[in-house]
Design a protein around this motif. Structure first.
Motif, PDB file in Angstrom:
ATOM      1  N   LEU A 229     -41.573 -88.750 -36.794  1.00  0.00           N
ATOM      2  CA  LEU A 229     -40.628 -89.088 -35.745  1.00  0.00           C
ATOM      3  C   LEU A 229     -41.330 -89.649 -34.427  1.00  0.00           C
ATOM      4  CD1 LEU A 229     -37.859 -88.463 -34.700  1.00  0.00           C
ATOM      5  CD2 LEU A 229     -38.495 -86.161 -33.593  1.00  0.00           C
ATOM      6  N   ARG A 230     -41.121 -90.524 -33.957  1.00  0.00           N
ATOM      7  CA  ARG A 230     -41.659 -91.329 -33.014  1.00  0.00           C
ATOM      8  C   ARG A 230     -41.551 -90.766 -31.637  1.00  0.00           C
ATOM      9  NH1 ARG A 230     -39.551 -97.711 -33.416  1.00  0.00           N
ATOM     10  NH2 ARG A 230     -39.665 -97.726 -35.720  1.00  0.00           N
ATOM     11  N   ASP A 231     -42.602 -90.919 -30.832  1.00  0.00           N
ATOM     12  CA  ASP A 231     -42.676 -90.042 -29.632  1.00  0.00           C
ATOM     13  C   ASP A 231     -41.519 -90.585 -28.773  1.00  0.00           C
ATOM     14  OD1 ASP A 231     -45.005 -88.582 -30.322  1.00  0.00           O
ATOM     15  OD2 ASP A 231     -46.433 -90.111 -29.633  1.00  0.00           O
ATOM     16  N   ASN A 232     -41.215 -91.879 -28.767  1.00  0.00           N
ATOM     17  CA  ASN A 232     -40.103 -92.441 -27.751  1.00  0.00           C
ATOM     18  C   ASN A 232     -38.730 -92.119 -28.177  1.00  0.00           C
ATOM     19  OD1 ASN A 232     -40.333 -94.377 -29.722  1.00  0.00           O
ATOM     20  ND2 ASN A 232     -40.241 -95.948 -28.529  1.00  0.00           N
ATOM     21  N   ASN A 233     -38.556 -91.073 -29.000  1.00  0.00           N
ATOM     22  CA  ASN A 233     -37.118 -90.918 -29.392  1.00  0.00           C
ATOM     23  C   ASN A 233     -36.284 -90.721 -28.161  1.00  0.00           C
ATOM     24  OD1 ASN A 233     -35.815 -90.606 -32.063  1.00  0.00           O
ATOM     25  ND2 ASN A 233     -38.202 -90.620 -32.292  1.00  0.00           N
ATOM     26  N   ASP A 234     -34.989 -91.184 -28.137  1.00  0.00           N
ATOM     27  CA  ASP A 234     -34.032 -90.568 -27.085  1.00  0.00           C
ATOM     28  C   ASP A 234     -32.820 -90.760 -27.582  1.00  0.00           C
ATOM     29  OD1 ASP A 234     -32.915 -90.332 -24.436  1.00  0.00           O
ATOM     30  OD2 ASP A 234     -32.806 -92.573 -24.071  1.00  0.00           O
ATOM     31  N   VAL A 235     -32.376 -89.732 -28.174  1.00  0.00           N
ATOM     32  CA  VAL A 235     -31.069 -89.250 -28.654  1.00  0.00           C
ATOM     33  C   VAL A 235     -30.526 -87.992 -27.834  1.00  0.00           C
ATOM     34  CG1 VAL A 235     -29.648 -88.792 -30.804  1.00  0.00           C
ATOM     35  CG2 VAL A 235     -31.741 -90.055 -30.932  1.00  0.00           C
ATOM     36  N   PHE A 236     -29.336 -88.092 -27.403  1.00  0.00           N
ATOM     37  CA  PHE A 236     -28.529 -87.103 -26.672  1.00  0.00           C
ATOM     38  C   PHE A 236     -28.524 -85.910 -27.608  1.00  0.00           C
ATOM     39  CE2 PHE A 236     -26.869 -91.068 -24.788  1.00  0.00           C
ATOM     40  CZ  PHE A 236     -27.237 -90.754 -23.698  1.00  0.00           C
ATOM     41  N   ASP A 237     -28.888 -84.975 -26.791  1.00  0.00           N
ATOM     42  CA  ASP A 237     -28.885 -83.476 -27.678  1.00  0.00           C
ATOM     43  C   ASP A 237     -28.674 -82.356 -26.636  1.00  0.00           C
ATOM     44  OD1 ASP A 237     -30.736 -80.999 -28.164  1.00  0.00           O
ATOM     45  OD2 ASP A 237     -30.344 -81.757 -30.281  1.00  0.00           O
ATOM     46  N   GLU A 238     -27.672 -81.582 -26.948  1.00  0.00           N
ATOM     47  CA  GLU A 238     -26.948 -80.692 -25.833  1.00  0.00           C
ATOM     48  C   GLU A 238     -28.151 -79.731 -25.582  1.00  0.00           C
ATOM     49  OE1 GLU A 238     -23.765 -77.003 -25.406  1.00  0.00           O
ATOM     50  OE2 GLU A 238     -23.557 -78.388 -27.006  1.00  0.00           O
ATOM     51  N   ASP A 239     -28.795 -79.200 -26.497  1.00  0.00           N
ATOM     52  CA  ASP A 239     -30.039 -78.239 -26.147  1.00  0.00           C
ATOM     53  C   ASP A 239     -31.065 -78.766 -24.954  1.00  0.00           C
ATOM     54  OD1 ASP A 239     -28.906 -76.277 -27.750  1.00  0.00           O
ATOM     55  OD2 ASP A 239     -29.968 -76.601 -29.385  1.00  0.00           O
ATOM     56  N   LYS A 240     -31.389 -80.098 -25.269  1.00  0.00           N
ATOM     57  CA  LYS A 240     -32.205 -80.812 -24.531  1.00  0.00           C
ATOM     58  C   LYS A 240     -31.411 -81.139 -23.025  1.00  0.00           C
ATOM     59  CE  LYS A 240     -35.334 -83.422 -27.935  1.00  0.00           C
ATOM     60  NZ  LYS A 240     -35.554 -84.521 -28.440  1.00  0.00           N
TER      61      LYS A 240
END
Length: 329
Positions: free
Chosen positions: A59-70
């Motif tokens: 998993l790359r460091d620059n991931n940006d996927v919407f996640d409710e917990d985040k």
């Protein structure tokens, strides 16, 4: 927790390193073919996962996927005041929230979609909303004793809250072009749309929906030709958790303004809105009643109206939605 969620958890805990398919299969209890199938699903959802033969998955460091917990992890307002729902795709987040409002959904509902097939902007304009490129969200409000004419306050609150969040996360000088567009380097990167429903008995708003469309990253295939000269993006490449941080920041700032607004204090969002303005003190070309005028902007008043001088008219107060800024000189 589903197999897909377990895979993501393992990869997230080993971010930047490779985990073999065999290790994943053993720890999660499914076949290597099942691992591959779930990896492909995660990639389709926008996760940046590298797959290398004889090494495994990373998993790359620059991931940006919407996640409710985040998103919730970045919230500073009471968690139980917000109901977050994330969709893979919808026609329009404003339409989705509006429909739920009609069935009794409570204030604080926030719907986020990874893409919109019929995103809408001001005056019926479409808003290009491809997957993996932007933030498309709408929130539900049920303000008391607010008239339809006063929805301009809500739009200005939304613009100030989103502009503030974009600036904080990116460090860039994002600005507001009255009344509902956000710009960076002379390119539009965000639009705000507020819609409301009247209570016919009281004449006040029953509810209103505020939507934001943000061009977070350039679309994979570029902007359509008709938008290529006017649309821009906040970042050139994926930035870790930017979508979740910006979304949470917007929610935090909006409800900070909104709680004060309900007490009659408009200074917070108005002062920020003015400070982010791209047109105060500028000469502009403005359209009023389908006619264009050269005008000078002196200020934005306490009702979010543009105060302008044009032709032989001085200190004219233009209501939100009654005019459109065509060009800033």
């Amino acid at each position: 927790m589903s197999a897909k969620e377990k895979i993501l958890e393992v990869l997230d805990n080993n971010k930047g390193s490779y985990v073999s398919g065999e290790e994943l299969a053993t720890s999660i209890g499914i076949s290597r073919a099942g691992i591959w199938k779930n990896i492909k699903t995660l990639q389709k959802e926008g996760y940046l996962i590298d797959a290398v033969t004889n090494k495994g998955y990373s998993l790359r460091d620059n991931n940006d996927v919407f996640d409710e917990d985040k998103i919730r992890g970045y919230l500073t307002i009471p968690q139980n005041s917000i109901d977050i729902q994330i969709l893979k795709e919808t026609e329009s987040t404003n339409s989705a929230v509006y429909k739920m409002a009609l069935t009794g959904a409570k204030e604080g509902l926030v719907i986020i979609s990874r893409q919109q097939s019929m995103g809408r902007g001001h005056k019926g304009h479409s808003f290009y909303s491809p997957a993996g490129s932007g933030i498309y969200l709408s929130l539900l409000l049920r303000p008391e004793n607010l008239s339809l004419q006063d929805t301009g306050f809500i739009t200005c609150m939304g613009a100030a809250a989103m502009c503030r969040s974009l600036r904080e996360v990116s460090g860039k000088e994002v600005g507001i072009k009255w009344v509902n567009d956000l710009f960076l380097n002379d390119k539009k990167i965000c639009g705000i749309l507020t819609e409301g429903a009247l209570d016919l008995e009281s004449g006040s708003l029953d509810f209103c929906v505020t939507g934001c469309g943000v061009n977070l990253y350039p679309p994979k295939d570029g902007f359509p030709k008709e938008l290529s000269e006017i649309a821009g993006a906040l970042f050139e490449d994926y930035t870790f958790d930017a979508g979740s941080r910006i979304t949470a920041g917007f929610i935090n700032h909006f409800f900070e303004y909104y709680e004060e607004f309900k007490k009659g204090n408009h200074d917070g969002f108005l002062n920020d809105y003015r400070s982010y303005s791209l047109i105060i003190g500028k000469d502009i070309l403005i359209e009023i009643d389908k006619k264009e005028y050269h005008a000078h902007i002196t200020s934005i008043d306490d009702k979010c109206r543009l105060v302008i001088n044009y032709e032989n008219v001085s200190d004219y107060h233009l209501e939100p939605g009654k005019g459109s800024v065509r060009k800033v000189f």
